[in-house]
Design a protein around this motif. Structure first.
Motif, mmCIF file in Angstrom:
data_model
loop_
_atom_site.group_PDB
_atom_site.id
_atom_site.type_symbol
_atom_site.label_atom_id
_atom_site.label_comp_id
_atom_site.label_asym_id
_atom_site.label_seq_id
_atom_site.Cartn_x
_atom_site.Cartn_y
_atom_site.Cartn_z
ATOM 1 N N THR A 119 0.846 -1.196 0.000
ATOM 2 C CA THR A 119 0.000 0.000 0.000
ATOM 3 C C THR A 119 0.877 1.240 0.000
ATOM 4 O OG1 THR A 119 -0.087 0.118 2.425
ATOM 5 C CG2 THR A 119 -1.783 -1.220 1.328
ATOM 6 N N THR A 120 0.256 2.378 -0.232
ATOM 7 C CA THR A 120 0.975 3.651 -0.225
ATOM 8 C C THR A 120 0.018 4.759 0.183
ATOM 9 O OG1 THR A 120 2.333 5.148 -1.547
ATOM 10 C CG2 THR A 120 0.502 4.089 -2.655
ATOM 11 N N THR A 121 0.586 5.882 0.592
ATOM 12 C CA THR A 121 -0.230 7.058 0.907
ATOM 13 C C THR A 121 0.066 8.204 -0.040
ATOM 14 O OG1 THR A 121 1.449 7.765 2.516
ATOM 15 C CG2 THR A 121 -0.418 6.493 3.360
ATOM 16 N N SER A 122 1.022 7.996 -0.956
ATOM 17 C CA SER A 122 1.366 9.079 -1.884
ATOM 18 C C SER A 122 1.486 8.538 -3.305
ATOM 19 C CB SER A 122 2.668 9.762 -1.436
ATOM 20 O OG SER A 122 3.706 8.796 -1.275
ATOM 21 N N ASP A 123 2.659 8.028 -3.649
ATOM 22 C CA ASP A 123 2.839 7.486 -4.998
ATOM 23 C C ASP A 123 3.383 6.063 -4.897
ATOM 24 O OD1 ASP A 123 5.617 7.616 -4.490
ATOM 25 O OD2 ASP A 123 5.671 9.688 -5.196
ATOM 26 N N TYR A 124 3.544 5.413 -6.057
ATOM 27 C CA TYR A 124 3.946 4.013 -6.088
ATOM 28 C C TYR A 124 5.394 3.806 -5.663
ATOM 29 C CZ TYR A 124 -0.425 2.639 -8.310
ATOM 30 O OH TYR A 124 -1.749 2.390 -8.552
ATOM 31 N N LEU A 125 6.187 4.867 -5.672
ATOM 32 C CA LEU A 125 7.586 4.735 -5.270
ATOM 33 C C LEU A 125 7.736 4.616 -3.769
ATOM 34 C CD1 LEU A 125 9.233 7.349 -7.686
ATOM 35 C CD2 LEU A 125 9.090 4.859 -7.965
ATOM 36 N N ALA A 126 6.687 5.020 -3.030
ATOM 37 C CA ALA A 126 6.763 4.997 -1.565
ATOM 38 C C ALA A 126 5.902 3.899 -0.983
ATOM 39 C CB ALA A 126 6.342 6.366 -1.010
ATOM 40 N N GLU A 127 5.688 2.818 -1.722
ATOM 41 C CA GLU A 127 4.797 1.770 -1.245
ATOM 42 C C GLU A 127 5.429 0.988 -0.104
ATOM 43 O OE1 GLU A 127 3.973 -0.624 -4.604
ATOM 44 O OE2 GLU A 127 5.968 -1.516 -4.726
ATOM 45 N N THR A 128 4.585 0.440 0.764
ATOM 46 C CA THR A 128 5.004 -0.286 1.953
ATOM 47 C C THR A 128 4.390 -1.674 1.930
ATOM 48 O OG1 THR A 128 5.051 1.777 3.202
ATOM 49 C CG2 THR A 128 5.049 -0.261 4.474
ATOM 50 N N SER A 129 5.185 -2.688 2.285
ATOM 51 C CA SER A 129 4.678 -4.060 2.366
ATOM 52 C C SER A 129 4.129 -4.310 3.766
ATOM 53 C CB SER A 129 5.789 -5.065 2.061
ATOM 54 O OG SER A 129 6.270 -4.901 0.748
ATOM 55 N N LEU A 153 -7.326 10.826 0.265
ATOM 56 C CA LEU A 153 -7.052 10.033 1.466
ATOM 57 C C LEU A 153 -7.533 10.791 2.700
ATOM 58 C CD1 LEU A 153 -3.474 8.605 0.752
ATOM 59 C CD2 LEU A 153 -5.643 7.390 0.659
ATOM 60 N N GLY A 154 -8.183 10.067 3.601
ATOM 61 C CA GLY A 154 -8.751 10.682 4.795
ATOM 62 C C GLY A 154 -10.230 11.005 4.668
ATOM 63 N N ASP A 155 -10.748 10.973 3.430
ATOM 64 C CA ASP A 155 -12.179 11.223 3.236
ATOM 65 C C ASP A 155 -12.978 9.982 3.618
ATOM 66 O OD1 ASP A 155 -11.557 13.715 2.328
ATOM 67 O OD2 ASP A 155 -11.855 13.257 0.197
ATOM 68 N N ALA A 156 -14.291 10.208 3.765
ATOM 69 C CA ALA A 156 -15.191 9.109 4.103
ATOM 70 C C ALA A 156 -15.708 8.456 2.830
ATOM 71 C CB ALA A 156 -16.346 9.612 4.952
ATOM 72 N N LEU A 157 -15.795 7.141 2.868
ATOM 73 C CA LEU A 157 -16.345 6.360 1.763
ATOM 74 C C LEU A 157 -17.442 5.471 2.337
ATOM 75 C CD1 LEU A 157 -16.281 5.224 -1.171
ATOM 76 C CD2 LEU A 157 -14.583 3.567 -0.352
ATOM 77 N N THR A 158 -18.613 5.535 1.761
ATOM 78 C CA THR A 158 -19.741 4.756 2.256
ATOM 79 C C THR A 158 -19.872 3.470 1.461
ATOM 80 O OG1 THR A 158 -20.917 6.773 2.876
ATOM 81 C CG2 THR A 158 -22.214 4.738 2.716
ATOM 82 N N VAL A 159 -19.779 2.344 2.152
ATOM 83 C CA VAL A 159 -20.000 1.025 1.559
ATOM 84 C C VAL A 159 -21.285 0.491 2.172
ATOM 85 C CG1 VAL A 159 -19.107 -1.293 1.219
ATOM 86 C CG2 VAL A 159 -17.526 0.631 1.293
ATOM 87 N N GLY A 160 -22.345 0.453 1.377
ATOM 88 C CA GLY A 160 -23.645 0.065 1.911
ATOM 89 C C GLY A 160 -24.129 1.106 2.897
ATOM 90 N N GLU A 161 -24.240 0.703 4.154
ATOM 91 C CA GLU A 161 -24.693 1.625 5.203
ATOM 92 C C GLU A 161 -23.558 2.009 6.143
ATOM 93 O OE1 GLU A 161 -27.833 -0.382 7.164
ATOM 94 O OE2 GLU A 161 -29.113 -0.544 5.377
ATOM 95 N N LYS A 162 -22.326 1.648 5.839
ATOM 96 C CA LYS A 162 -21.202 1.895 6.734
ATOM 97 C C LYS A 162 -20.251 2.917 6.138
ATOM 98 C CE LYS A 162 -18.306 0.934 10.154
ATOM 99 N NZ LYS A 162 -18.575 1.257 11.554
ATOM 100 N N LYS A 163 -19.993 3.971 6.920
ATOM 101 C CA LYS A 163 -19.008 4.963 6.510
ATOM 102 C C LYS A 163 -17.637 4.531 6.993
ATOM 103 C CE LYS A 163 -21.605 9.259 6.014
ATOM 104 N NZ LYS A 163 -21.165 9.468 4.635
ATOM 105 N N LEU A 164 -16.675 4.533 6.053
ATOM 106 C CA LEU A 164 -15.305 4.117 6.358
ATOM 107 C C LEU A 164 -14.346 5.215 5.938
ATOM 108 C CD1 LEU A 164 -15.626 0.523 4.902
ATOM 109 C CD2 LEU A 164 -15.604 1.092 7.324
ATOM 110 N N THR A 165 -13.224 5.303 6.624
ATOM 111 C CA THR A 165 -12.203 6.297 6.289
ATOM 112 C C THR A 165 -11.199 5.695 5.319
ATOM 113 O OG1 THR A 165 -12.407 7.304 8.478
ATOM 114 C CG2 THR A 165 -10.424 7.829 7.203
ATOM 115 N N VAL A 166 -11.014 6.353 4.184
ATOM 116 C CA VAL A 166 -10.028 5.890 3.205
ATOM 117 C C VAL A 166 -8.640 6.211 3.735
ATOM 118 C CG1 VAL A 166 -9.200 6.058 0.844
ATOM 119 C CG2 VAL A 166 -11.655 6.256 1.317
ATOM 120 N N SER A 167 -7.881 5.173 4.113
ATOM 121 C CA SER A 167 -6.593 5.401 4.772
ATOM 122 C C SER A 167 -5.390 5.127 3.875
ATOM 123 C CB SER A 167 -6.489 4.539 6.040
ATOM 124 O OG SER A 167 -6.604 3.165 5.705
ATOM 125 N N ARG A 168 -5.520 4.189 2.930
ATOM 126 C CA ARG A 168 -4.361 3.856 2.105
ATOM 127 C C ARG A 168 -4.810 3.464 0.700
ATOM 128 N NH1 ARG A 168 0.021 3.681 5.387
ATOM 129 N NH2 ARG A 168 1.350 2.936 3.713
#
Length: 827
Positions: A119-129, A153-168
């Motif tokens: 995953t990464t929080t910026s670009d593909y060069l900074a990915e973490t295993s 990143l950090g915004d809310a994403l609603t899947v069905g009825e559950k709000k989740l925070t987009v972290s990575r």
């Protein structure tokens, strides 16, 4: 014990005098090479199997449309198997007035059991295993979801009825499969948030994957226990069938590793046979004395056989040790290309290397040893009394049988074993007779040549049988090298052709017929390279020759998987470019009612050309006659089909279109525009699968390159063994010629001419034999296109002349320095 002590004393004497140097060297190199390849292949295959398990995120996976019984999970606990679960389903996401159909995947705490996520929080060069999925309350997403739904990143994403925070942002997912849920833009959530989404309801279309890992014995026991309990909708996943693009690459690599082992075994056998022949010829006199002192034939045979058993055990043990270090060095050289965790060396592979050495030694050395028991006591008085050749056909047949078993053990392929042995022996026999005839007729040219050339050729003609055996030995060595190099080159070229730099990395599904021209025009306007468009009708195979398919198919086979789901049926007037007809004929005219079947599925379902297949599409049925079976390449990343029908067969049934195309990373935003213009079309991204496949390809390419060197090393052993097998006769002939006035320069030139001609003839025969074997291998076993290599026809005879000429010249260089008086006194 007295006779055993005598055998050891004779063995010690021969070793001190240098009698066994070439033989021991040939055996050690043979065992070193075969042990190194056996260990390397075993470790590489187990490593690749482990890495292949990473592509399933586990060692064993049960795919099911529903939850499995708790007793199954309890059985896994009882066997101490680690467990993880994933659930995949489709869901429409809506944020910022934008809609997107995504593939949602919920994962348990221990996921993945094998492999890792990136995953990464910026670009593909900074990915973490990382070795676990998202925390509860968070979601990881594909990069395209952010752009399509205008999220950060950090915004809310609603899947069905559950709000989740987009972290990575997810950049790598080990078990991304070739289905709708995996190829859709990914949203990964924690299993603990699944219930709160409220998406899964009774009747929802959901895929459950229950993953297990642990000890191989426990996995095998669980596998055997679970198989009878699976219902038709459940199955155990396998890397070769569920990831055919990866399974195909692994299968071909395993075949090449087996071929490399075959090469070393055959070369080693030739070297040992020639070295043993010289050893036995130099012991005729010693054996005659033993016979005069009362030794019987069976005692002579026991005496020398005992020496070879002891010699074989010592040399094989040394070869196994050197082979161990050789494969360790090989893995060290490849450490930058292979996975971080490489399987440990297996003692069974070392033991097999030891057994291989003993089998090769006894199988190829026994026929020459049998001549020793035929030595007459009269040879003490008559040095010219040669023992009669033993009827070694039975023994050589036994040695060929043993080698065949070893080849089968390495390749696990009866067809490849029969091809190598059968074609090789037939070619050697025919060409041996041809060479003998050519040498016999060439004697007429001697009076018309200069003195040096006359004596150089005389070395070939004097003993035609020995010359033929040397030519065939050199030819077999060169054939092995040609096969190893050519198959390696063609195999890698074939892979790279199927997977070029701009191989398709996206699939477009569900393109309606009225939208297909516009979609194609859009790709052309955006200068996006794509494959052809195929029409698709969803249907099931229900009967074969009016017999229900469930009565024909075997459990846990490719056929069972294919018959328990709808297939993508298509039609085409032309054979797709990556398909090849193996049985039957492609239709030449637009005749309805014909079907072409993929050959592996046909084999699984016992389908033959001429069979009648019954399909259902919706509530309707239709029949088609099998006109051909096809071989196709799953690793081209282009649309492939089990069933292709002749035009007119599927008319009247609802259809959509499918295609694939290449889109670079910096133009990914065009996908969102395509979705907006064609909202009913589904775009599937296969970048990660393509990356995984290229990783395996890079690793296998490097391994195959290094394996080639082992075959070359074994090949040089034959060259020197063949040279030294005639050394005694050359020493005598050289002494006689020097007595008659020939100088050293004259002898050197004759030797160089003789061995260069041997190499030239061997090179011509080698290229002829190798082309025959390559044609058979490619067309019948490896299912690759065969193209004659014109360059080898010009290069191989020159290479043979150079290497054999230099090896022969170097090997007999001491002949010209032997004192004629000392040589003649020893006779």
């Amino acid at each position: 014990m007295t006779r055993f002590n005598l055998a050891l004393r004779l063995l010690w004497r021969d070793s001190r005098s240098g009698e066994l140097t070439i033989l021991v060297l040939a055996l050690i190199i043979a065992v070193t090479s075969s042990t190194a390849i056996s260990l390397f292949a075993d470790r590489l295959q187990r490593t690749m199997t482990t890495q292949a398990a990473e592509f399933l995120a586990a060692d064993l996976v049960i795919a099911s449309p529903t939850l499995i019984p708790e007793t199954w999970l309890a059985k896994a606990d009882q066997l101490n198997l680690a467990q993880a679960q994933t659930v995949e389903f489709s869901s429409v996401l809506m944020e910022n007035d934008e809609l997107l159909l995504a593939g949602v995947k919920s994962v348990s705490d221990l996921y993945p059991l094998r492999g890792y996520l990136k995953t990464t929080t910026s670009d593909y060069l900074a990915e973490t295993s990382v070795d676990k999925g998202p925390e509860p309350g968070t979601a990881w997403v594909d990069k395209r979801i952010l752009s399509a739904l205008k999220l950060n990143l950090g915004d809310a994403l609603t899947v069905g009825e559950k709000k989740l925070t987009v972290s990575r942002i997810i950049t790598y997912e080990p078990d991304k499969r070739g289905d709708f849920y995996s190829f859709s833009p990914r949203v990964m959530i924690s299993r603990q948030d699944l219930k709160a989404t409220g998406v899964i309801q009774p009747g929802s279309h959901v895929h459950y994957f229950f993953q297990f890992s642990g000890d191989s014995k426990a996995l095998s026991q669980f596998n055997r226990w679970i198989k009878p309990r699976l219902n038709p909708s459940q199955r155990l996943m396998d890397i070769h069938e569920d990831r055919p693009e990866l399974g195909s690459a692994l299968s071909r690599a395993e075949r090449y590793l087996g071929l490399s082992s075959i090469v070393v075994i055959l070369i080693a056998g030739v070297a040992i046979a020639m070295a043993t022949r010289r050893y036995t010829e130099r012991h005729f006199n010693t054996t005659a004395i033993l016979r005069c002192l009362g030794c019987k034939q069976r005692e002579v045979l026991w005496l020398y056989s005992c020496q070879f058993v002891v010699l074989g055990m010592l040399a094989s043990a040394a070869g196994c040790l050197l082979g161990w270090f050789a494969q360790e060095a090989l893995f060290h050289l490849l450490r930058g290309l292979l996975p971080a965790q490489v399987a440990n060396p297996g003692l069974l592979a070392v033991f097999f290397g030891f057994i291989t050495g003993m089998v090769i030694l006894l199988g190829f050395a026994l026929p020459p040893i049998l001549r020793l028991k035929q030595v007459s006591p009269l040879r003490v008085l008559r040095r010219d009394l040669e023992p009669l050749p033993s009827s070694a056909w039975l023994i050589y047949g036994l040695s060929i049988g043993l080698v065949s078993v070893l080849i089968w053990r390495y390749t696990d392929d009866v067809k490849m074993t029969a091809t190598i042995i059968g074609v090789g022996l037939a070619a050697l026999l025919l060409l041996g007779l041809l060479v003998y005839a050519v040498l016999t007729m060439s004697r007429r040219l001697l009076p018309h040549m200069s003195l040096i050339w006359r004596f150089g050729l005389q070395g070939l003609f004097r003993n035609s049988r020995a010359s033929v055996s040397q030519i065939l030995a050199f030819s077999l060595t060169l054939v092995a090298m040609v096969l190893s190099f050519t198959v390696r080159t063609d195999l890698l070229d074939n892979w790279h052709k199927q997977l070029p730099e701009q191989a398709p990395n996206h699939f477009a599904l569900n393109i309606f017929p009225d939208q297909q021209p516009a979609f194609q025009q859009e790709l052309e306007q955006q200068q996006i390279a794509g494959s052809r468009f195929y029409p698709v009708v969803r249907g099931r195979l229900v009967e074969i020759n009016q017999t229900p398919v469930q009565q024909v198919v075997s459990k846990d086979t490719q056929g069972e998987n294919a018959t328990h789901r709808e297939l993508s049926l298509t039609w085409s007037n032309d054979l797709p470019e990556d398909n090849k007809i193996t049985t039957g004929r492609w239709w030449q005219s637009e005749r309805a009612g014909l079907v072409s079947v993929e050959q592996k599925l046909a084999k699984s379902l016992k389908i033959k050309v001429g069979d009648r297949l019954t399909f259902t599409v919706g509530s309707e049925q239709f029949e088609a006659t099998v006109s051909s079976l096809r071989d196709l390449q799953w690793d081209t990343m282009k649309p492939n089909f089990y069933m292709i029908f002749s035009p007119g067969t599927l008319d009247g049934y609802p259809s959509t279109f499918i295609t694939s195309f290449y889109l670079p990373e910096d133009r990914k935003n065009l996908l969102n525009d395509l979705i907006k213009k064609f909202p009913s079309t589904t775009i599937l991204e296969v970048d990660l699968i393509l990356q995984q496949f290229k990783t395996i390809l890079t690793q296998l390419t490097a391994a195959i390159n290094y394996l080639l060197y082992f075959a070359l090393l074994a090949g040089f052993t034959v060259l020197f063994a063949a040279v030294y097998s005639t050394l005694d006769d050359r020493i005598y002939d050289g002494a006689l010629m020097r007595t008659l006035g020939a100088n050293r320069a004259f002898l050197r030139k004759t030797h160089l001419i003789e061995f260069t001609l041997l190499g030239l003839i061997s090179g011509l025969l080698a290229i002829l034999i190798s082309e025959i074997i390559l044609y058979t291998l490619y067309t019948q076993v490896m299912h690759m296109d065969y193209v004659p290599n014109i360059y080898l026809w010009g290069i191989m005879p020159l290479i043979g002349a150079l290497f054999v000429g230099l090896a022969g010249y170097w090997g007999v260089r001491g002949v010209v320095n032997k004192s004629p008086l000392l040589v003649l006194r020893e006779l």
